[in-house]
Design an enzyme around this catalytic site. Structure first.
Site, short mmCIF file in Angstrom:
data_model
loop_
_atom_site.label_atom_id
_atom_site.label_comp_id
_atom_site.label_asym_id
_atom_site.label_seq_id
_atom_site.Cartn_x
_atom_site.Cartn_y
_atom_site.Cartn_z
N HIS A 1 25.11 38.54 8.79
CA HIS A 1 23.77 37.96 8.61
C HIS A 1 23.04 37.94 9.96
O HIS A 1 22.26 38.83 10.27
CB HIS A 1 23.91 36.56 8.00
CG HIS A 1 22.63 35.95 7.52
ND1 HIS A 1 21.41 36.57 7.58
CD2 HIS A 1 22.37 34.74 6.95
CE1 HIS A 1 20.48 35.80 7.07
NE2 HIS A 1 21.03 34.67 6.69
N HIS B 1 19.46 49.62 7.16
CA HIS B 1 19.18 48.27 6.67
C HIS B 1 19.39 48.23 5.17
O HIS B 1 19.04 49.19 4.48
CB HIS B 1 17.73 47.87 7.00
CG HIS B 1 17.49 46.39 6.90
ND1 HIS B 1 17.33 45.75 5.70
CD2 HIS B 1 17.43 45.42 7.86
CE1 HIS B 1 17.15 44.45 5.92
NE2 HIS B 1 17.21 44.22 7.22
N ASP C 1 17.41 44.37 14.73
CA ASP C 1 18.49 43.90 15.61
C ASP C 1 18.74 44.83 16.78
O ASP C 1 19.19 44.41 17.83
CB ASP C 1 19.79 43.75 14.81
CG ASP C 1 19.71 42.57 13.89
OD1 ASP C 1 19.25 41.52 14.35
OD2 ASP C 1 20.09 42.70 12.71
N1 ACO Z 1 25.64 54.70 11.26
C1 ACO Z 1 26.05 55.83 10.65
N2 ACO Z 1 25.95 56.05 9.31
C2 ACO Z 1 25.39 55.09 8.59
C3 ACO Z 1 24.93 53.87 9.16
C4 ACO Z 1 25.06 53.71 10.55
N3 ACO Z 1 24.64 52.60 11.14
N4 ACO Z 1 24.42 53.09 8.19
C5 ACO Z 1 24.57 53.76 7.06
N5 ACO Z 1 25.14 54.97 7.25
C6 ACO Z 1 25.38 56.03 6.28
C7 ACO Z 1 26.52 55.70 5.35
O1 ACO Z 1 27.75 56.19 5.86
C8 ACO Z 1 26.08 56.39 4.10
O2 ACO Z 1 26.31 57.77 4.24
P1 ACO Z 1 26.70 58.69 2.95
O3 ACO Z 1 25.52 58.57 2.03
O4 ACO Z 1 26.91 60.05 3.49
O5 ACO Z 1 27.94 58.06 2.38
C9 ACO Z 1 24.57 56.19 4.07
O6 ACO Z 1 24.21 56.09 5.44
C10 ACO Z 1 24.10 54.96 3.32
O7 ACO Z 1 24.80 53.82 3.85
P2 ACO Z 1 25.14 52.51 3.06
O8 ACO Z 1 26.34 51.86 3.67
O9 ACO Z 1 25.19 52.80 1.58
O10 ACO Z 1 23.87 51.63 3.33
P3 ACO Z 1 23.80 50.10 3.06
O11 ACO Z 1 22.41 49.81 2.64
O12 ACO Z 1 24.86 49.65 2.14
O13 ACO Z 1 24.10 49.45 4.47
C11 ACO Z 1 23.83 48.50 6.59
C12 ACO Z 1 23.14 48.94 5.29
C13 ACO Z 1 24.99 47.54 6.27
C14 ACO Z 1 22.82 47.75 7.44
C15 ACO Z 1 24.34 49.75 7.33
O14 ACO Z 1 23.27 50.63 7.57
C16 ACO Z 1 25.08 49.42 8.61
O15 ACO Z 1 26.27 49.15 8.57
N6 ACO Z 1 24.37 49.42 9.78
C17 ACO Z 1 24.96 49.07 11.05
C18 ACO Z 1 25.08 47.56 11.18
C19 ACO Z 1 23.73 46.86 11.40
O16 ACO Z 1 22.91 47.29 12.21
N7 ACO Z 1 23.51 45.74 10.67
C20 ACO Z 1 22.28 44.96 10.78
C21 ACO Z 1 21.35 45.19 9.65
S1 ACO Z 1 19.82 44.39 9.93
C22 ACO Z 1 19.96 42.84 9.48
O17 ACO Z 1 20.84 42.44 8.77
C23 ACO Z 1 18.93 41.82 9.97
#
Ligand code: ACO
Length: 432
Positions: free
Chosen positions: A265, A307, A367
């Protein structure tokens, strides 16, 4: 309410339930499922609340696909450009922008409540300096809930207003004291003449030169404004659920702070800095890490990219990106954080041009930049989530007030799908 309704037929009993569709001003309409239980005896099941509207709200609107974030109808971009944190707090609480007199009175009420009980300093000093500041913060809020325990009267508007002002004023002062303590500095005193952001920077970094204080206060004010609300996220929903038991608002905010603390979060900006440090200290270049993030065999992800809700650009990220770039362009090469920020800018450039990130709409999120700006201002990493809590206190109290004023206000009590044992008879210990 529209005349639209959904009729559900139970295939076994042939009974029907009519579920009215409630019309939203923006975003998906909502099916009122209460007749499911009343007419058919079923509950709805939605772990993670992915398809559940938990309340009616007029405060914040988000459209993740379009990259929209509006407070009381005002786009965040416009507020960040033309407004400030205090005025935005007024807007979130009152559903309108203040006129001059209203703003003056509101600002005065806030600054005259900076005089937080000094006993809070004793509470802070009980903790080891290595303790996480979010844990210290919840303890301080518990102290306030004990102090203001006698006259809880949440249905009374005056009581709510006083508690609201007291919370918005106290949390920033307490945050600055926690920062003073973990940096082994003397506790600094607030000044009624300053805005929340100016006061925080002055208390946190008393020795900073005035120009730098001014620059940092402006950046901080925008960071506070961008984080002030984000509709029914986990911590806001916690404040609503906790507050629904008519507990002290200080206790409800303490519950919100505990929820925000979690790494999924409020803790992501800390993870960004950890990643940048890791890249800086490794002998591999930025491209190596980009390739690692793209490699499906590797669990590494670029922190601060992507995100859950914003599948277009996070509108807050665009605003704070500008501040980050302005801030960082002023740093000279002798600044110890310069190599870290150079890595961040390289990562940003690579990711914005790389097809893997572009095709998946993995833009830098709020972030990514807030971590960088907070680092540049000199805030220790463990304090990042406290800064977030400080800003979000405004949203939390706005939601708490809205919930209590709602004609449907009642204690929140989710139900469950029970999958445990059926009735079982007690067996004496010797027979087990
Ligand atoms: N780096 C590399 N690849 C990524 C990243 C990343 N940061 N984020 C997503 N992907 C890829 C996934 O591997 C997936 O690839 P695929 O389609 O080939 O399997 C695709 O992008 C979609 O990813 P999901 O995990 O389905 O996206 P989701 O919406 O579930 O996740 C999240 C969002 C959790 C924020 C993710 O992007 C992530 O882990 N980011 C890094 C952590 C982060 O910055 N968190 C803060 C979010 S902002 C906030 O909460 C205020």
């Amino acid at each position: 309410m529209t005349n639209k309704k959904i009729t559900i037929k139970d295939g076994q009993s042939n009974n029907e339930a009519e579920l009215p569709v409630l019309e939203s001003i923006l975003g998906p309409d909502v099916v009122d499922i209460r007749a499911l239980e009343k007419d058919l005896g079923y509950l709805s099941h939605d772990p993670g609340f992915m398809a559940t509207s938990s309340c009616e709200s007029k405060i914040t609107f988000i459209d993740g696909n379009e990259g929209k974030l509006w407070y009381r109808g005002y786009p965040i971009e416009e507020l960040a450009e033309k407004s400030n944190f205090i005025e935005t707090a007024y807007l979130l609480l009152n559903d309108k922008l203040p006129n001059n007199n209203e703003l003056e009175l509101f600002s005065k009420n806030i600054s005259s409540s900076y005089n937080v009980d000094p006993a809070i300093k004793n509470i802070i000093e009980v903790f080891d300096k290595s303790s996480h500041p979010m844990a210290i913060m919840t303890a301080c809020l518990s102290y306030l809930s004990a102090k203001y325990h006698d006259n809880i009267d949440i249905q009374n508007k005056d009581y709510r207003y006083k508690s609201t002002i007291n919370l918005i004023s106290s949390v920033p002062v307490i945050s600055a004291w926690i920062l003073n303590y973990i940096l082994s500095e003397q506790f600094q005193e607030p000044s009624e003449k300053r805005s929340i952001a100016e006061n925080f920077i002055n208390m946190a970094f008393p020795k900073l030169d005035p120009d730098q204080k001014n620059l940092s206060s402006k950046a901080m004010d925008i960071i506070f404004l961008l984080h002030a609300d984000h509709e029914q996220n986990a911590s806001t929903s916690t404040v609503r659920l906790s507050g629904s038991s008519e507990t002290s608002p200080y206790a409800a905010i303490a519950a919100g702070i505990s929820t925000l603390w979690g790494p999924t979060h409020g803790g992501a900006n800390e993870a960004v800095i950890n990643m940048l440090e890791e890249i800086k200290n490794s002998d591999k270049d930025v491209e190596h890490y980009i390739n690692m993030a793209k490699d499906k065999e590797n669990t590494f992800r670029l922190m601060g990219f992507g995100h859950r809700i914003y599948k277009n650009y996070d509108p807050r990220a665009k605003i704070i990106q500008k501040i980050a770039h302005e801030y960082l362009s002023q740093l000279d090469n002798t600044n110890p954080n310069k190599p870290l920020f150079d890595i961040a800018m390289k990562l940003e450039k690579f990711a914005l041009e790389d097809d893997y990130f572009v095709s998946r709409k993995l833009y830098p999120n709020v972030d990514f930049y807030s971590g960088i700006v907070l680092k540049a201002i000199g805030i220790p990493q463990s304090m990042y989530t406290v800064i977030f809590a400080l800003a979000r206190t405004v949203g939390w109290v706005a939601h708490w007030n809205e919930m209590i004023e709602d004609k449907n206000f009642r204690i929140g009590r989710p139900r469950q799908l029970y999958t445990g044992k059926n009735k079982t008879s007690y067996r004496d210990i010797k027979d087990r």
